[in-house]
Design a protein around this motif. Structure first.
Motif, PDB file in Angstrom:
ATOM      1  N   SER A  16       0.804  -1.235   0.000  1.00  0.00           N
ATOM      2  CA  SER A  16       0.000   0.000   0.000  1.00  0.00           C
ATOM      3  C   SER A  16       0.832   1.278   0.000  1.00  0.00           C
ATOM      4  O   SER A  16       0.296   2.370   0.202  1.00  0.00           O
ATOM      5  CB  SER A  16      -1.012   0.054   1.169  1.00  0.00           C
ATOM      6  N   SER A  17       2.129   1.157  -0.234  1.00  0.00           N
ATOM      7  CA  SER A  17       2.943   2.386  -0.290  1.00  0.00           C
ATOM      8  C   SER A  17       2.703   3.155  -1.587  1.00  0.00           C
ATOM      9  O   SER A  17       2.991   4.350  -1.660  1.00  0.00           O
ATOM     10  CB  SER A  17       4.437   2.060  -0.128  1.00  0.00           C
ATOM     11  N   THR A  21       0.211   1.840  -8.203  1.00  0.00           N
ATOM     12  CA  THR A  21      -0.396   3.096  -8.669  1.00  0.00           C
ATOM     13  C   THR A  21       0.610   3.882  -9.500  1.00  0.00           C
ATOM     14  O   THR A  21       0.294   4.367 -10.595  1.00  0.00           O
ATOM     15  CB  THR A  21      -0.832   3.948  -7.451  1.00  0.00           C
TER      16      THR A  21
HETATM   17  P1  ADP Z   1       1.121  -0.998  -3.509  1.00  0.00           P
HETATM   18  O1  ADP Z   1       1.171  -1.385  -4.960  1.00  0.00           O
HETATM   19  O2  ADP Z   1       2.407  -0.410  -3.014  1.00  0.00           O
HETATM   20  O3  ADP Z   1       0.636  -2.109  -2.618  1.00  0.00           O
HETATM   21  P2  ADP Z   1      -1.102   0.641  -4.329  1.00  0.00           P
HETATM   22  O4  ADP Z   1      -0.529   1.415  -5.448  1.00  0.00           O
HETATM   23  O5  ADP Z   1      -1.962  -0.545  -4.684  1.00  0.00           O
HETATM   24  O6  ADP Z   1       0.073   0.188  -3.346  1.00  0.00           O
HETATM   25  O7  ADP Z   1      -1.959   1.603  -3.395  1.00  0.00           O
HETATM   26  C1  ADP Z   1      -1.502   2.864  -2.980  1.00  0.00           C
HETATM   27  C2  ADP Z   1      -2.688   3.724  -2.542  1.00  0.00           C
HETATM   28  O8  ADP Z   1      -2.189   4.970  -2.054  1.00  0.00           O
HETATM   29  C3  ADP Z   1      -3.637   4.034  -3.675  1.00  0.00           C
HETATM   30  O9  ADP Z   1      -4.960   4.028  -3.176  1.00  0.00           O
HETATM   31  C4  ADP Z   1      -3.224   5.455  -4.084  1.00  0.00           C
HETATM   32  O10 ADP Z   1      -4.296   6.191  -4.654  1.00  0.00           O
HETATM   33  C5  ADP Z   1      -2.820   6.051  -2.751  1.00  0.00           C
HETATM   34  N1  ADP Z   1      -1.837   7.146  -2.859  1.00  0.00           N
HETATM   35  C6  ADP Z   1      -1.944   8.356  -2.269  1.00  0.00           C
HETATM   36  N2  ADP Z   1      -0.897   9.152  -2.565  1.00  0.00           N
HETATM   37  C7  ADP Z   1      -0.099   8.428  -3.374  1.00  0.00           C
HETATM   38  C8  ADP Z   1       1.134   8.718  -4.032  1.00  0.00           C
HETATM   39  N3  ADP Z   1       1.771   9.883  -3.895  1.00  0.00           N
HETATM   40  N4  ADP Z   1       1.688   7.736  -4.784  1.00  0.00           N
HETATM   41  C9  ADP Z   1       1.068   6.541  -4.921  1.00  0.00           C
HETATM   42  N5  ADP Z   1      -0.112   6.208  -4.325  1.00  0.00           N
HETATM   43  C10 ADP Z   1      -0.700   7.149  -3.553  1.00  0.00           C
END
Ligand code: ADP
Length: 180
Positions: A16-17, A21
Motif C-alpha cells: 500500500s505504499s 499506482t
Molecule cells: P502498492 O502497490 O504499493 O501495494 P497501491 O498502489 O496498490 O500500493 O496503493 C496505494 C494507494 O495509495 C492508492 O490508493 C493510491 O491512490 C494512494 N496514494 C496516495 N498518494 C499516493 C502517491 N503519492 N503515490 C502513490 N499512491 C498514492
C-alpha cells in the motif's frame, strides 16, 4: 533504438505504499513501449505455488528479475512494482541486469507504516495477514535508491513527475555512454 533501452525500474516499498499506482501512472505518461510486471498479477498468473516465506519471496524476486531482463532486452522499458523486501535480493537482480548490459534503477516508494495501514488497499493489514511485510516480516529499505519518493507527503502527480525525470536522466546517461 535509443533512450531507456534495456532498463528495468523496480519500485520497492511496503504494501500500500503506492508501487502499483505509480508504475501504472508512469506507464500511461510515457510515449514508448513499457511493460508493467505487477507483483500480485505475476504471482496470481504464474507463480501461484510460491508462498510468502523468505525462500519463496527470494525465488519470486529472482523470477520476476529474470522476466524483466527477458522483456527488457527487446527495448521495452520494464516497470516492476514488487515489494522485494530483501536488500541483497534486489542487489542480485541489479547485478544480473548489469552482467548482460541491462540497466536497473531502484525506486524506493516510501510511506510510513501507519500511512500504509490507513490506506490498506488490499485489506491485508486489517486481516492481520501472517508474514505481513513491515509488521511481522522484514522490509529492508534501499540505502542508496536511484529515486526516493515519499508518497505520504507528495501527490501521485508529483511522484509521477519525479519518475518521468528519472527516466529522462537515464536517457541522458545512456546517450553519454555511462553505465550507472
Ligand atoms: P502498492 O502497490 O504499493 O501495494 P497501491 O498502489 O496498490 O500500493 O496503493 C496505494 C494507494 O495509495 C492508492 O490508493 C493510491 O491512490 C494512494 N496514494 C496516495 N498518494 C499516493 C502517491 N503519492 N503515490 C502513490 N499512491 C498514492
Amino acid at each position: 533504438m535509443r533512450g531507456t533501452r534495456m532498463t528495468t525500474i523496480w519500485l520497492t516499498g511496503l504494501p500500500s505504499s503506492g508501487k502499483t499506482t505509480l508504475a501504472k501512472a508512469l506507464a500511461g505518461h510515457l510515449h514508448r513501449p513499457t511493460q508493467v510486471l505487477d507483483g500480485d498479477e505475476v504471482r496470481r498468473e504464474l507463480f501461484r505455488e510460491l508462498g510468502f516465506d523468505e525462500q519463496s519471496r527470494r525465488e519470486n524476486i529472482r523470477r520476476v528479475g529474470w522476466m524483466a531482463r527477458m522483456v527488457g532486452q527487446h527495448g521495452v522499458l520494464v516497470l516492476v512494482p514488487v515489494i522485494a523486501p530483501y536488500r541483497d535480493a534486489r542487489a542480485q537482480v541489479r547485478a544480473a541486469h548489469e552482467a548482460v548490459g541491462q540497466r536497473f534503477a531502484e525506486v524506493y516508494v516510501d510511506a510510513t507504516l501507519s500511512a500504509c495501514v490507513e490506506r490498506d488497499v488490499k485489506g491485508l493489514y486489517a486481516r492481520r495477514t501472517k508474514g505481513m511485510t513491515g509488521v511481522d516480516a522484514v522490509y529492508e529499505p534501499p540505502l542508496e535508491p536511484d529515486l526516493h519518493l515519499r508518497t505520504d507527503r507528495s501527490t501521485v502527480a508529483e511522484c509521477v513527475d519525479s519518475l518521468v525525470n528519472l527516466v529522462a536522466a537515464l536517457d541522458l546517461r545512456e546517450l553519454n555512454g555511462a553505465v550507472r
